[in-house]
Design an enzyme around this catalytic site. Structure first.
Site, PDB file in Angstrom:
ATOM      1  N   TYR A   1      -1.500  -0.219  10.363  1.00  9.79           N
ATOM      2  CA  TYR A   1      -1.794  -0.866   9.083  1.00  9.79           C
ATOM      3  C   TYR A   1      -0.594  -0.711   8.136  1.00  9.79           C
ATOM      4  CZ  TYR A   1      -3.543  -1.142   4.307  1.00  9.79           C
ATOM      5  OH  TYR A   1      -3.685  -1.438   2.976  1.00  9.79           O
TER       6      TYR A   1
ATOM      7  N   LYS B   1       2.320  -3.531   6.500  1.00 11.43           N
ATOM      8  CA  LYS B   1       2.666  -3.673   5.080  1.00 11.43           C
ATOM      9  C   LYS B   1       4.176  -3.519   4.903  1.00 11.43           C
ATOM     10  CE  LYS B   1      -1.471  -4.205   3.334  1.00 11.43           C
ATOM     11  NZ  LYS B   1      -1.878  -5.477   2.759  1.00 11.43           N
TER      12      LYS B   1
ATOM     13  N   SER C   1       0.829  -1.210   0.000  1.00  6.76           N
ATOM     14  CA  SER C   1       0.000   0.000   0.000  1.00  6.76           C
ATOM     15  C   SER C   1       0.860   1.255   0.000  1.00  6.76           C
ATOM     16  CB  SER C   1      -0.853  -0.027   1.274  1.00  6.76           C
ATOM     17  OG  SER C   1      -1.400   1.235   1.525  1.00  6.76           O
TER      18      SER C   1
HETATM   19  N1  UFG Z   1     -12.885  10.998   2.852  1.00  7.46           N
HETATM   20  C1  UFG Z   1     -13.841  11.933   3.137  1.00  7.46           C
HETATM   21  N2  UFG Z   1     -15.058  11.497   3.589  1.00  7.46           N
HETATM   22  C2  UFG Z   1     -15.330  10.188   3.801  1.00  7.46           C
HETATM   23  C3  UFG Z   1     -14.340   9.232   3.498  1.00  7.46           C
HETATM   24  C4  UFG Z   1     -13.126   9.683   3.022  1.00  7.46           C
HETATM   25  O1  UFG Z   1     -13.635  13.128   2.983  1.00  7.46           O
HETATM   26  O2  UFG Z   1     -16.454   9.876   4.233  1.00  7.46           O
HETATM   27  C5  UFG Z   1     -11.586  11.445   2.339  1.00  7.46           C
HETATM   28  C6  UFG Z   1     -10.412  10.994   3.178  1.00  7.46           C
HETATM   29  O3  UFG Z   1     -10.155  11.934   4.192  1.00  7.46           O
HETATM   30  C7  UFG Z   1      -9.297  10.918   2.142  1.00  7.46           C
HETATM   31  C8  UFG Z   1     -10.018  10.580   0.840  1.00  7.46           C
HETATM   32  O4  UFG Z   1     -11.397  10.862   1.075  1.00  7.46           O
HETATM   33  O5  UFG Z   1      -8.721  12.156   1.981  1.00  7.46           O
HETATM   34  C9  UFG Z   1      -9.895   9.125   0.464  1.00  7.46           C
HETATM   35  O6  UFG Z   1     -10.232   8.338   1.593  1.00  7.46           O
HETATM   36  P1  UFG Z   1     -10.390   6.767   1.526  1.00  7.46           P
HETATM   37  O7  UFG Z   1     -10.783   6.310   2.903  1.00  7.46           O
HETATM   38  O8  UFG Z   1     -11.252   6.386   0.396  1.00  7.46           O
HETATM   39  O9  UFG Z   1      -8.923   6.253   1.185  1.00  7.46           O
HETATM   40  P2  UFG Z   1      -7.546   6.573   1.929  1.00  7.46           P
HETATM   41  O10 UFG Z   1      -6.799   7.526   1.050  1.00  7.46           O
HETATM   42  O11 UFG Z   1      -7.706   6.944   3.334  1.00  7.46           O
HETATM   43  O12 UFG Z   1      -6.915   5.112   1.965  1.00  7.46           O
HETATM   44  C10 UFG Z   1      -6.110   4.674   0.972  1.00  7.46           C
HETATM   45  C11 UFG Z   1      -6.175   3.161   0.912  1.00  7.46           C
HETATM   46  C12 UFG Z   1      -5.494   2.550   2.092  1.00  7.46           C
HETATM   47  C13 UFG Z   1      -4.136   3.163   2.264  1.00  7.46           C
HETATM   48  C14 UFG Z   1      -4.240   4.644   2.408  1.00  7.46           C
HETATM   49  C15 UFG Z   1      -2.898   5.299   2.594  1.00  7.46           C
HETATM   50  O13 UFG Z   1      -7.514   2.720   0.877  1.00  7.46           O
HETATM   51  O14 UFG Z   1      -5.335   1.176   1.912  1.00  7.46           O
HETATM   52  O15 UFG Z   1      -4.826   5.155   1.223  1.00  7.46           O
HETATM   53  O16 UFG Z   1      -3.064   6.458   3.364  1.00  7.46           O
HETATM   54  F1  UFG Z   1      -3.539   2.679   3.356  1.00  7.46           F
END
Ligand code: UFG
Length: 325
Positions: free
Chosen positions: A138, A142, A114
Site C-alpha cells: 500500500y 503511494k 499517506s
Molecule cells: N489498533 C488496535 N486495535 C484495532 C485497530 C487498530 O490496537 O482493532 C491500533 C493499531 O495497531 C495502530 C493504531 O491502532 O497502532 C491505529 O490503527 P489504524 O488501523 O486506525 O491506523 P494505522 O495507523 O494503521 O493506519 C494509518 C492510515 C493508513 C496509513 C498508515 C501508515 O489509516 O492509511 O496509518 O502506517 F497507511
C-alpha cells in the site's frame, strides 16, 4: 469543475462536501467497490473504474475539468501485505491513467498520499524530507504515484500536490457523512462499535512497543481539516504550479490506550479491551511535522482536540446504528 476520484469513500466524501460549500462544481468518479453511493452528498456521481482509460478520457472531454483530486484506491495496509497484486493492479493502473490524462490536458492534481510512505520513521515528528521507505505494498503504491507526479511535472509541467495524511478520523460535524469501512480495521470506529455494543471488545494490537505506555502512538487529524487542505492545495496550484508534498497531521500523538480512554469519556460507555499480539507492519510512533503545510498552504487545523474528533465520529456512528445514515 473538479473531478474527484474516489469521492464516495471516507475522506473523498467529506472533501466533496467541502468543495461544494466553497462553491466548486464537482464530478465524482468512483467504481463503488468500497465507496458508498449515499456518501456522495454533492455534485454528480459517475460510476466508473479508473482502469477504464477510454471511459476516463471521454468523461474528461465532456466536462470542463480545472482540477483533479485523486482519492480512489485500495487503502488497507494489512490487506496489501496478503494481496499485493490487487494493490499494484488497482492503485497503480488507476493512478497512471488519471495522471497521464492530467499531464496531457494540463490539469493540476491533488493526490491523496499517506504517512505510509515513510515506513519505520528514523525521527519523530516526521518532516517531508525524511527518507521514503514504505514497508507495505500500500505504502509503495503511494510512493510510486508521488514519483510519477514528480516525473510528469518535470517532463510536461504538470502541477501537483501530494498530501501525506497521518490518521484521518472523525466525521462531518453535521452528520451527513462519516467513516465506514467494510471490514473495519481502523481504531476509532472499532472502539466506537464496541461502545455501541456491536463488538464485544477492542483488541489492543501490541502493548510492548517502545512508547510511554507500550501501545502505538498516532497523529489523529479530523477529516474535515483534511478536506479543507485539498481546497487550499488546488488554490495553491492555480497560483504557483510545481510539484509539492505536504504532511497533514496535528503534530501531536496519542497512544491506543489514550484513544480508548477518550472514547470512554466521550461515549460514557464501558469499553472492554484485550491486549493481543502486534499487527504486522505497525510502526510504534507516527507523528507529523505539519509546519510546511501551514507555511505554504496557510492550512491550520480547526479541530485540534482528540475528544472533539471522537465526539464527531460518535454522533455519526450512533445515527448510523439507528439507520439514519
Ligand atoms: N489498533 C488496535 N486495535 C484495532 C485497530 C487498530 O490496537 O482493532 C491500533 C493499531 O495497531 C495502530 C493504531 O491502532 O497502532 C491505529 O490503527 P489504524 O488501523 O486506525 O491506523 P494505522 O495507523 O494503521 O493506519 C494509518 C492510515 C493508513 C496509513 C498508515 C501508515 O489509516 O492509511 O496509518 O502506517 F497507511
Amino acid at each position: 469543475m473538479i473531478l474527484v476520484s474516489g469521492g464516495a469513500g471516507y475522506i473523498g466524501s467529506h472533501t466533496v462536501l467541502a468543495l461544494a460549500e466553497a462553491g466548486y462544481r464537482v464530478v465524482v468518479v468512483d467504481n463503488l467497490s468500497l465507496g458508498r453511493r449515499e456518501a456522495v452528498r454533492a455534485g454528480r456521481l459517475v460510476e466508473m473504474d479508473l482502469r477504464d482509460k477510454e471511459g476516463l478520457f471521454a468523461l474528461v472531454a465532456s466536462f470542463s475539468i480545472e482540477g483533479i483530486i485523486h482519492f480512489a484506491g485500495l487503502s488497507q495496509v494489512g490487506q496489501s501485505m496478503s494481496d499485493p497484486q490487487s494493490y499494484y493492479e488497482n492503485n497503480l493502473k488507476g493512478g497512471l491513467n488519471l495522471f497521464g490524462l492530467a499531464a496531457e490536458a494540463g490539469i493540476p492534481v491533488v493526490f491523496s498520499s499517506s504517512a505510509a510512505v515513510y515506513g519505520l520513521p528514523r525521527q519523530v515528528p516526521i518532516p517531508e524530507d525524511h527518507p521514503l521507505n514504505p514497508i507495505s505494498p500500500y505504502g509503495y503504491t503511494k510512493m510510486v504515484l508521488e514519483r510519477v507526479l514528480e516525473d510528469y511535472g518535470r517532463a510536461s509541467g504538470l502541477g501537483s500536490v501530494s498530501l501525506r495524511y497521518f490518521n484521518a478520523a472523525g466525521a462531518d460535524p453535521e452528520g451527513r457523512v462519516g467513516e465506514a469501512h467494510d471490514p473495519e480495521t481502523h481504531l476509532i470506529p472499532i472502539v466506537l462499535q464496541a461502545a455501541l455494543g456491536q463488538r464485544e471488545k477492542v483488541a489492543i494490537l501490541g502493548s510492548d512497543f517502545p512508547t510511554p505506555d507500550g501501545t502505538c502512538v498516532r497523529d489523529y487529524i479530523h477529516v474535515q481539516d483534511l478536506a479543507k487542505a485539498h481546497i487550499l492545495a488546488l488554490e495553491f496550484l492555480r497560483e504557483k504550479g510545481g510539484c509539492h508534498c505536504f504532511n497533514l497531521g496535528l503534530g501531536r500523538g496519542h497512544s491506543v490506550r489514550e484513544v480508548v480512554e477518550v472514547c470512554r469519556l466521550v461515549t460514557g460507555q464501558r469499553i472492554r479491551v484485550q491486549e493481543t499480539d502486534r499487527r504486522e507492519g505497525d510502526p510504534p510512533e507516527l507523528v507529523s511535522d505539519p509546519a510546511r503545510a501551514g507555511e505554504a498552504l496557510g492550512w491550520k487545523p480547526e479541530i485540534t482536540d482528540l475528544s472533539e474528533i471522537v465526539a464527531s465520529a460518535w454522533a455519526w456512528h450512533r445515527k448510523d446504528k439507528e439507520g439514519g445514515n
